[in-house]
Design a protein around this motif. Sequence first.
Motif, short mmCIF file in Angstrom:
data_model
loop_
_atom_site.label_atom_id
_atom_site.label_comp_id
_atom_site.label_asym_id
_atom_site.label_seq_id
_atom_site.Cartn_x
_atom_site.Cartn_y
_atom_site.Cartn_z
N SER A 185 0.94 -1.06 -0.04
CA SER A 185 -0.06 -0.03 0.06
C SER A 185 0.85 1.30 -0.05
CB SER A 185 -0.95 -0.18 1.13
OG SER A 185 -0.21 -0.03 2.51
N LYS A 186 2.21 1.31 -0.16
CA LYS A 186 3.15 2.31 -0.37
C LYS A 186 2.46 3.25 -1.26
CE LYS A 186 7.86 3.75 -0.63
NZ LYS A 186 9.24 3.19 -0.88
N ASN A 187 2.30 4.62 -0.96
CA ASN A 187 1.75 5.43 -1.87
C ASN A 187 0.56 5.29 -2.69
OD1 ASN A 187 4.24 7.13 -1.49
ND2 ASN A 187 5.25 6.00 -3.14
N LYS A 188 -0.27 4.65 -1.74
CA LYS A 188 -1.75 4.02 -2.17
C LYS A 188 -2.48 4.54 -1.17
CE LYS A 188 -0.33 2.36 -5.98
NZ LYS A 188 -0.38 2.59 -7.33
N VAL A 189 -3.42 5.72 -1.19
CA VAL A 189 -4.27 6.13 -0.33
C VAL A 189 -5.68 6.13 -0.67
CG1 VAL A 189 -4.72 8.14 1.22
CG2 VAL A 189 -2.54 7.47 0.70
N GLY A 190 -6.46 5.61 0.23
CA GLY A 190 -8.31 5.92 -0.41
C GLY A 190 -8.67 4.36 -0.70
N PRO A 191 -9.58 4.31 -1.29
CA PRO A 191 -10.35 3.11 -1.53
C PRO A 191 -9.45 2.48 -2.63
CG PRO A 191 -12.12 4.66 -1.72
CD PRO A 191 -10.52 5.41 -1.60
N GLN A 192 -9.22 1.07 -2.45
CA GLN A 192 -8.45 0.26 -3.40
C GLN A 192 -9.30 -0.98 -4.12
OE1 GLN A 192 -5.18 1.47 -4.44
NE2 GLN A 192 -5.77 3.32 -2.94
N VAL A 193 -8.97 -1.10 -5.33
CA VAL A 193 -9.69 -2.39 -5.93
C VAL A 193 -8.59 -2.89 -6.87
CG1 VAL A 193 -11.48 -3.52 -7.32
CG2 VAL A 193 -12.12 -1.74 -5.54
N LYS A 194 -7.96 -4.00 -6.59
CA LYS A 194 -6.75 -4.64 -7.54
C LYS A 194 -7.54 -6.02 -8.05
CE LYS A 194 -4.38 -1.15 -6.09
NZ LYS A 194 -4.33 -0.09 -7.16
N THR A 195 -7.21 -6.08 -9.28
CA THR A 195 -7.55 -6.94 -10.09
C THR A 195 -6.60 -8.06 -10.38
OG1 THR A 195 -9.49 -5.95 -10.88
CG2 THR A 195 -9.07 -7.75 -12.32
N ILE A 196 -6.63 -9.41 -10.12
CA ILE A 196 -5.59 -10.26 -10.73
C ILE A 196 -6.22 -11.32 -11.71
CG2 ILE A 196 -4.36 -12.19 -9.56
CD1 ILE A 196 -5.56 -9.63 -7.25
N THR A 197 -5.74 -11.19 -12.94
CA THR A 197 -6.23 -12.12 -13.73
C THR A 197 -5.48 -13.50 -14.03
OG1 THR A 197 -6.93 -10.33 -15.10
CG2 THR A 197 -6.94 -12.54 -16.28
N VAL A 198 -6.17 -14.76 -13.78
CA VAL A 198 -5.66 -16.02 -13.80
C VAL A 198 -5.88 -16.76 -15.23
CG1 VAL A 198 -5.54 -18.31 -12.80
CG2 VAL A 198 -6.03 -16.05 -11.39
N TYR A 199 -4.81 -17.05 -16.05
CA TYR A 199 -4.76 -17.54 -17.28
C TYR A 199 -4.46 -18.98 -17.06
CZ TYR A 199 -4.87 -12.60 -18.75
OH TYR A 199 -5.08 -11.29 -18.90
N ALA A 200 -5.27 -19.97 -17.49
CA ALA A 200 -5.29 -21.32 -17.68
C ALA A 200 -5.75 -21.99 -18.72
CB ALA A 200 -5.87 -21.82 -16.04
N ASN A 201 -5.47 -23.46 -18.76
CA ASN A 201 -6.23 -24.42 -19.62
C ASN A 201 -7.60 -24.59 -19.41
OD1 ASN A 201 -5.02 -25.84 -17.68
ND2 ASN A 201 -4.71 -27.39 -18.94
N THR A 202 -8.11 -23.72 -19.26
CA THR A 202 -9.51 -23.91 -19.03
C THR A 202 -10.73 -23.23 -19.91
OG1 THR A 202 -9.52 -21.91 -17.41
CG2 THR A 202 -9.21 -24.24 -16.37
N GLU A 203 -12.13 -23.33 -19.60
CA GLU A 203 -12.90 -22.74 -20.65
C GLU A 203 -13.78 -22.04 -19.49
OE1 GLU A 203 -14.60 -21.11 -23.38
OE2 GLU A 203 -12.90 -22.18 -23.71
N PRO A 204 -13.92 -20.74 -19.29
CA PRO A 204 -13.21 -19.61 -20.01
C PRO A 204 -11.59 -19.76 -19.62
CG PRO A 204 -14.31 -18.53 -18.46
CD PRO A 204 -14.85 -20.11 -18.21
N ALA A 205 -10.78 -19.15 -20.64
CA ALA A 205 -9.42 -19.07 -20.30
C ALA A 205 -8.77 -18.41 -19.43
CB ALA A 205 -8.61 -18.99 -21.95
N ASN A 206 -9.35 -17.33 -18.67
CA ASN A 206 -9.13 -16.68 -17.73
C ASN A 206 -10.41 -16.51 -16.54
OD1 ASN A 206 -10.60 -14.84 -19.16
ND2 ASN A 206 -9.58 -13.19 -19.02
N THR A 207 -9.77 -16.19 -15.63
CA THR A 207 -10.55 -16.10 -14.18
C THR A 207 -10.05 -14.85 -13.48
OG1 THR A 207 -10.97 -18.37 -13.89
CG2 THR A 207 -11.30 -17.02 -12.14
N GLU A 208 -11.12 -13.83 -12.76
CA GLU A 208 -10.60 -12.53 -12.24
C GLU A 208 -10.72 -12.94 -10.77
OE1 GLU A 208 -12.18 -9.28 -13.94
OE2 GLU A 208 -10.82 -9.20 -15.58
N LEU A 209 -9.77 -12.41 -10.21
CA LEU A 209 -9.67 -12.35 -8.48
C LEU A 209 -9.52 -10.89 -8.19
CD1 LEU A 209 -7.26 -15.26 -7.84
CD2 LEU A 209 -9.59 -15.31 -8.12
#
Length: 146
Positions: free
Chosen positions: A106-130
Motif C-alpha cells: 500500500s505504499k503511496n496508495k491512499v483511499g479506496p483500492q480495488v486490484k484485479t488479478i487475472t489468472v490465465y489457465a488451460n480452462t474454459e473460459p481461459a481466464n478468471t478474475e480475482l
Amino acid sequence: MRKTFVCILFGIAFSFFNCSNEGKKEDEKQASSKMPVFALLDSASFDFGTIQEGAVVEHDFKFKNEGEYPLILSNISSSCGCTTPEWPKEPIGPNETSSIKVRFDSKNKVGPQVKTITVYANTEPANTELRLKGIVNAAPKPATGK
C-alpha cells in the motif's frame, strides 16, 4: 410427384444433418467436461478492510482442479505493479488443491483500492478474475518542531 420426391430428399438430408450435429455437440460436451476446471474454494474477492499506508497485505486464494485433466496456470497478471501474485508452476492434477498468493503493497496508495488479478489457465473460459479491495488510510505526517 416431383415436388413430393424433392421434399422427401430434403427431409432425409435434413435428418442426416441434424444427427451429425447432435453427435458433434455430444463430443464437444464430453471434451469440455474433461477439461481442467479452476474452482475457487472461497470467494473470488478478498476485502482486506482498512489499513495504514505502507502496510503489506497478503491473501491466499485457494482453488481446486475439478476437471479430469491437469490444470496449468500459464500466467497471472495484476492491474497494478503494487500487487504481486505467486502461483504454482507445476500442473495441478484432477481433484488436487493449491493456492495463489497475492501480495498488495500500500505504499503511496491512499483511499479506496480495488486490484484485479487475472489468472490465465488451460480452462474454459481461459481466464478468471480475482480481486483485492479495501481502504488505505494516509500515514500520519511527522510533526515538525519549531
